[in-house]
Design an enzyme around this catalytic site. Structure first.
Site, PDB file in Angstrom:
ATOM      1  N   THR A 104      -8.863   6.179  -2.628  1.00 49.96           N
ATOM      2  CA  THR A 104     -10.240   5.734  -2.864  1.00 49.96           C
ATOM      3  C   THR A 104     -11.218   6.891  -2.695  1.00 49.96           C
ATOM      4  O   THR A 104     -12.320   6.848  -3.230  1.00 49.96           O
ATOM      5  CB  THR A 104     -10.636   4.579  -1.927  1.00 49.96           C
ATOM      6  OG1 THR A 104     -10.348   4.938  -0.574  1.00 49.96           O
ATOM      7  CG2 THR A 104      -9.894   3.309  -2.288  1.00 49.96           C
ATOM      8  N   LYS A 126       0.427  14.652   0.293  1.00 48.03           N
ATOM      9  CA  LYS A 126      -0.916  14.916  -0.232  1.00 48.03           C
ATOM     10  C   LYS A 126      -1.105  16.395  -0.578  1.00 48.03           C
ATOM     11  O   LYS A 126      -2.098  16.780  -1.176  1.00 48.03           O
ATOM     12  CB  LYS A 126      -1.970  14.445   0.765  1.00 48.03           C
ATOM     13  CG  LYS A 126      -1.951  12.921   0.942  1.00 48.03           C
ATOM     14  CD  LYS A 126      -2.972  12.455   1.963  1.00 48.03           C
ATOM     15  CE  LYS A 126      -2.903  10.957   2.196  1.00 48.03           C
ATOM     16  NZ  LYS A 126      -3.429  10.160   1.083  1.00 48.03           N
ATOM     17  N   HIS A 183       0.796  -1.226   0.000  1.00 46.89           N
ATOM     18  CA  HIS A 183       0.000   0.000   0.000  1.00 46.89           C
ATOM     19  C   HIS A 183       0.828   1.276   0.000  1.00 46.89           C
ATOM     20  O   HIS A 183       0.245   2.370   0.034  1.00 46.89           O
ATOM     21  CB  HIS A 183      -0.921   0.038   1.221  1.00 46.89           C
ATOM     22  CG  HIS A 183      -2.127  -0.838   1.112  1.00 46.89           C
ATOM     23  ND1 HIS A 183      -3.253  -0.482   0.408  1.00 46.89           N
ATOM     24  CD2 HIS A 183      -2.376  -2.075   1.609  1.00 46.89           C
ATOM     25  CE1 HIS A 183      -4.144  -1.442   0.485  1.00 46.89           C
ATOM     26  NE2 HIS A 183      -3.651  -2.427   1.209  1.00 46.89           N
ATOM     27  N   LYS A 207      -8.765  14.299   3.400  1.00 45.11           N
ATOM     28  CA  LYS A 207      -7.895  13.123   3.488  1.00 45.11           C
ATOM     29  C   LYS A 207      -6.930  13.369   4.639  1.00 45.11           C
ATOM     30  O   LYS A 207      -6.924  14.454   5.229  1.00 45.11           O
ATOM     31  CB  LYS A 207      -7.128  12.894   2.180  1.00 45.11           C
ATOM     32  CG  LYS A 207      -6.412  14.128   1.657  1.00 45.11           C
ATOM     33  CD  LYS A 207      -5.797  13.902   0.292  1.00 45.11           C
ATOM     34  CE  LYS A 207      -6.824  13.859  -0.785  1.00 45.11           C
ATOM     35  NZ  LYS A 207      -7.009  12.533  -1.372  1.00 45.11           N
ATOM     36  N   ARG A 208      -6.129  12.362   4.981  1.00 46.61           N
ATOM     37  CA  ARG A 208      -5.130  12.563   6.025  1.00 46.61           C
ATOM     38  C   ARG A 208      -4.242  13.753   5.673  1.00 46.61           C
ATOM     39  O   ARG A 208      -3.928  13.997   4.502  1.00 46.61           O
ATOM     40  CB  ARG A 208      -4.256  11.321   6.186  1.00 46.61           C
ATOM     41  CG  ARG A 208      -4.952  10.159   6.851  1.00 46.61           C
ATOM     42  CD  ARG A 208      -4.036   8.948   6.959  1.00 46.61           C
ATOM     43  NE  ARG A 208      -3.656   8.434   5.654  1.00 46.61           N
ATOM     44  CZ  ARG A 208      -2.438   8.460   5.150  1.00 46.61           C
ATOM     45  NH1 ARG A 208      -1.447   9.004   5.844  1.00 46.61           N
ATOM     46  NH2 ARG A 208      -2.174   7.946   3.970  1.00 46.61           N
ATOM     47  N   LYS A 268     -14.814   7.983  -4.735  1.00 52.78           N
ATOM     48  CA  LYS A 268     -16.091   8.318  -4.103  1.00 52.78           C
ATOM     49  C   LYS A 268     -16.629   9.639  -4.636  1.00 52.78           C
ATOM     50  O   LYS A 268     -17.827   9.776  -4.915  1.00 52.78           O
ATOM     51  CB  LYS A 268     -15.913   8.369  -2.586  1.00 52.78           C
ATOM     52  CG  LYS A 268     -15.576   7.026  -1.960  1.00 52.78           C
ATOM     53  CD  LYS A 268     -15.021   7.169  -0.552  1.00 52.78           C
ATOM     54  CE  LYS A 268     -14.422   5.849  -0.065  1.00 52.78           C
ATOM     55  NZ  LYS A 268     -13.640   5.999   1.163  1.00 52.78           N
TER      56      LYS A 268
END
Length: 863
Positions: free
Chosen positions: A691, A589, A392, A583-584, A695
């Site tokens: 993911t 990111k 992952h 998100k985290r 969504k």
């Protein structure tokens, strides 16, 4: 087509009532609108549980009591299906799949269960007749937040799909007393509060004290004539708690089994007399700390003893249970005694969700050799054909490498086994590449250095028959990058399984208004066959359909706006563009890039350079690992920028900024249906898949993103013209670092970027502490590991394209529809079907099991 004037169609003052009405429209169900007697039965069952389970009446009951009564009522509909499912598995003896994961981010259970069982309409009707608001009852349920983010949420989606596809599948995890922390924002800073999700009990789980299994730690190795023996160990027990996982419309109910640590029951009365009673109690508490709390730090690997204990606790208990079930199973078509392991590989598949459960490999070896008396080769054949590994992450700091001294102290026998696995493996490498010492060092399971470490990813690859990435680009990176040596040696092991999401929770359940529009046009087949959404392309020029989709979007935006007003006291305009990044919080990111763009917009508005700008509400949400300084500082910066923007009357009509506190599954179910723009802006080559991006796409948001993770495949499905792509490719990132990257040059050459960074550095957003954000400035200008400054100009230009298109509602609506229509590939049903066929050797089934009559209790082999 005439321009879709959303504001004229639905007046903002009337939206609250329309939203509530829309959410009551439960038109999609498995059995259609439930007959009145079903609703009456649910009403009676509700009252029975209120009286006899909760010992309350309507005079003394609270809203939480009503939630509990409804949960027990819905669970009643699960029980017969649950028992019947495992009777069926016992009778047919299928190959069973075991999904081992340290995280299962399940969220709430009530609504999802009602949807999957097809009783949502009946429950709506029953609660209405009882004078209760079902939405209020649904909101009382605590999220089961047993995960940090994507890894745990993926596991939850996979459990839903495995049940829906009729696979005999079991999830194994840990029943943490405290899940991912509750995030509070105080003076702009993240403050962590304990997540007491079990404070009021959990009506969905069933305790299994009959499955209390011993787990051993510490001790030493004793060499005997029979081989190595692990002796003088300390004992902890694992107690099982089962949560039912219903499939959609097929009466299959699988099990998520979570283990809770229990101290040994023996308690010597001498402690009362010699003063050691308190110490004995404390020792018991230490043993039970193993399942006390989820580790919240997924920023980088930390070699903590408690974490290693948790990982071994999970695999030891789970493997004992797997073997017990294998030996207790009805033989079926296989003519072999279950006292032997001759058909173990034909009946058991074990999937390791990242390296966290990779100790399953040496633990299964230990059981087969030490306890079952097998030869090494026979045991190794079983292990490698049973276990499979999903990777992952490609970030080096996130890969697990356990210090040998800690391993030797905690799991001495397993270290011995790993050393021998490594010895045999390196002999094999030597045969392939004689004399290549550097390759031997790179591929060794034991890393040399100041401190020897066990590389758990290498162990997972060597001990598994299949290794998969979770998006096409990610799989190529692991094959040609971090695991290149292993791919060259075992090319047949490596494969791709692009992640997916369950359409039941992430469209049918969380977005009933859009689900209704879709089903009215193409039917309900999409619920279990998401590729059917492609039929929507026939309506891309249909004015009425496009208007219906945007009406649904506006209803969802109004619901989110009401939530923001209630929780944060901020008024946001539902007719503005909802620009969302949730998100985290992590540097890769690139929430900082988003924040820099917000500051740029703020500066443009102040200077009168924003005449063509559409009103925009920027929302950012996510949790930072408690020890991650830069992530927590990023949250503080976002909140300070929001404070400046939202309190400046000269810009507040054009721009609002909201930090969405305590982002979690249940909040995502409100946010995602309301998004216009989905920000997926990680540096190319750093996000394995994502993911959340799927969504948002499924719910009609348009993506602005890099060619990273599953974004690549999303853009291929929807077409580049319906995706706002910017930034470097993974190959360009690699070349940039080879040539030498100097972020300060970009700072000096881009006036808007320089102004924003200087404001951050100079205290414009922190006048009370001008140097507060200096670490952010220095990190970006002098290091910028994730190339924020390099990609910034491309990002700003891409955002201008977003702004320009949003001015044309009919074009935007068409793009939304095409994104929904193209999201069929990203169903977790498709992903699990590929795992089943290519890795596990099992076949999904569309057989619907008949539930036994609820009045006739049944018996089955113990599960």
């Amino acid at each position: 087509m005439a321009t879709i004037e959303i504001a004229n169609q639905l007046k903002a003052n009337d939206l609250a009532n329309q939203v509530k009405t829309d959410l009551k429209r439960r038109q999609i169900s498995i059995t259609g609108i439930a007959p009145s007697e079903t609703a009456e039965h649910i009403k009676n069952s509700f009252n029975r549980h209120l009286h006899y389970t909760l010992v309350k009446d309507r005079n003394g009951a609270t809203s939480r009591d009503y939630y509990q009564a409804l949960a027990h009522t819905v669970k009643d509909h699960l029980v017969s299906r649950w028992i019947r499912t495992h009777q069926h598995y016992y009778d047919t003896d299928p190959k069973r799949v075991y999904y081992l994961s340290m995280e299962f981010y399940m969220g709430r259970t009530l609504t999802n269960t009602m949807v999957n069982l097809g009783i949502q309409d009946a429950c709506d009707d029953a609660t209405y007749k009882l004078g209760l608001d079902i939405e209020e009852l649904e909101s009382i349920e605590e999220d089961a937040g047993l995960g940090n983010g994507g890894l745990g949420r993926l596991a939850a989606c996979f459990m839903d799909s495995m049940a829906t596809l009729g696979l005999a599948a079991y999830g194994y995890g840990i029943r943490y007393d405290y899940g991912i922390f509750e995030q509070k924002i105080e003076h702009g800073w993240q403050v962590e509060k304990p997540d007491e999700w079990l404070r009021y009990g959990n009506p969905w789980e069933a305790a299994r004290p009959e499955y209390v299994l011993p787990v051993r730690f510490y001790g030493r190795i004793e060499q005997t004539e029979q081989g190595s023996k692990w002796v003088n160990t300390k004992l902890v027990y694992a107690m099982a708690y089962d949560t039912p996982v219903p499939g959609y419309g097929n009466n299959t109910v699988n099990i998520l089994r979570l283990w809770s640590a229990k101290a040994p029951n023996n308690f010597d009365l001498k402690f009362f007399n010699n003063g050691e009673y308190l110490q004995a109690v404390c020792d018991r508490n230490l043993a039970e700390n193993i399942s006390r709390v989820l580790y919240p730090n997924d920023r980088c690997f930390e070699g903590r003893e408690l974490r290693l204990k948790q990982e071994y606790f999970l695999v030891s208990a789970s493997l004992q249970d797997i073997i017990r079930r294998y030996q207790a199973s009805k033989p079926g078509d296989f003519e072999c005694a279950r006292s032997s392991f001759a058909c173990f590989i034909d009946k058991v598949a074990i999937q390791l969700n990242d390296t966290h459960p990779s100790l399953a490999i040496p633990e299964l070896m230990r059981i087969l050799i030490d306890e079952e008396g097998m030869t090494w080769q026979a045991a190794w054949n079983i292990v490698t054909k049973t276990c499979a590994y999903t990777n992952h992450t490609v970030l080096p700091e996130a890969l697990e490498r356990w210090p040998v001294p800690l391993f030797e102290k905690l799991l001495p026998r397993h270290l011995q086994i790993i050393y021998f696995i490594n010895h045999l493996f390196l002999e094999e490498v030597q045969l392939h590449w004689p004399g290549d010492i550097e390759r031997l060092q790179r591929m060794s399971l034991v890393e040399e250095g100041e401190e020897k470490k066990i590389n758990m990813a290498h162990l997972s690859i060597v001990g598994s028959h299949a290794v998969n990435g979770v998006s096409r680009i990610h799989t190529e990176i692991i094959k040609n990058g971090i695991f290149k040596d292993f791919y060259e040696m075992y090319p047949e092991k490596f494969q791709n399984k692009t992640n997916g999401i369950t359409p039941r929770r992430w469209l049918l359940m969380c977005n009933p208004s859009l689900s209704t529009v879709i089903s009215e046009k193409i039917g309900d087949d999409w619920i279990t066959n998401l590729s059917a959404l492609h039929k929507l392309t026939e309506y891309q020029n249909d004015e009425n359909v496009l208007r219906s989709i945007m009406d649904a979007k506006l209803l969802n935006k109004s619901k989110l706006a009401a939530y923001i007003k209630k929780e944060f006291g901020i008024d946001v305009n539902p007719n503005s563009m909802f620009d969302i990044q949730v998100k985290r919080i992590h540097e890769y990111k690139r929430q900082l890039m988003n924040c820099l763009y917000v500051i740029t917009l703020y500066n443009r508005i102040r200077k009168g350079q924003s005449l063509d700008m559409v009103p925009r509400t920027v929302m950012i949400g996510g949790k930072a690992a408690p020890a991650y300084h830069m992530a927590k500082l990023t949250i503080k910066l976002i909140n300070n920028v929001a404070n400046v923007c939202n309190n400046d009357p000269t810009i507040s009509e054009k721009l609002k900024v909201v930090f969405l506190e305590n982002y979690r599954v249940s909040l995502a179910e409100i946010i995602i249906p309301a998004a216009d723009l989905s920000q997926q802006i990680s540096l190319a080559g750093t996000e394995a898949s994502g993911t959340g991006n799927m969504k948002f796409m499924l719910n009609g948001a348009v993506t602005i993103g890099t060619l990273d993770g599953a974004n690549v495949e999303m853009m291929e499905e929807v077409g580049e013209e319906n995706f706002f792509m910017f930034g470097m490719t993974e190959e360009e990132v690699e070349q940039l670092w080879k040539d030498g990257y100097y972020p300060k040059l970009y700072y000096e050459q881009n006036a808007e970027l320089k102004e924003a960074l200087d404001q951050i550095n100079g205290g414009f957003f922190s006048p009370e502490d001008p140097g507060l954000f200096r670490d952010i400035f220095n990190s970006l200008v002098f290091h910028d590991r994730f190339c924020v400054l390099k990609d910034f100009e491309s990002y700003v230009n891409c955002q201008q394209r977003v702004n320009d298109l949003y001015k044309f509602p009919e074009q935007w609506a068409k793009m939304c529809l095409l994104n929904i229509a193209a999201s069929g590939k990203f169903s977790s049903d498709r992903t699990i079907s590929e795992y089943a066929k290519d890795i596990w050797g099992v076949t999904p089934t569309d057989v619907k099991l008949p539930p036994p009559p609820s009045s006739e209790p049944t018996t089955t082999a113990s599960e």
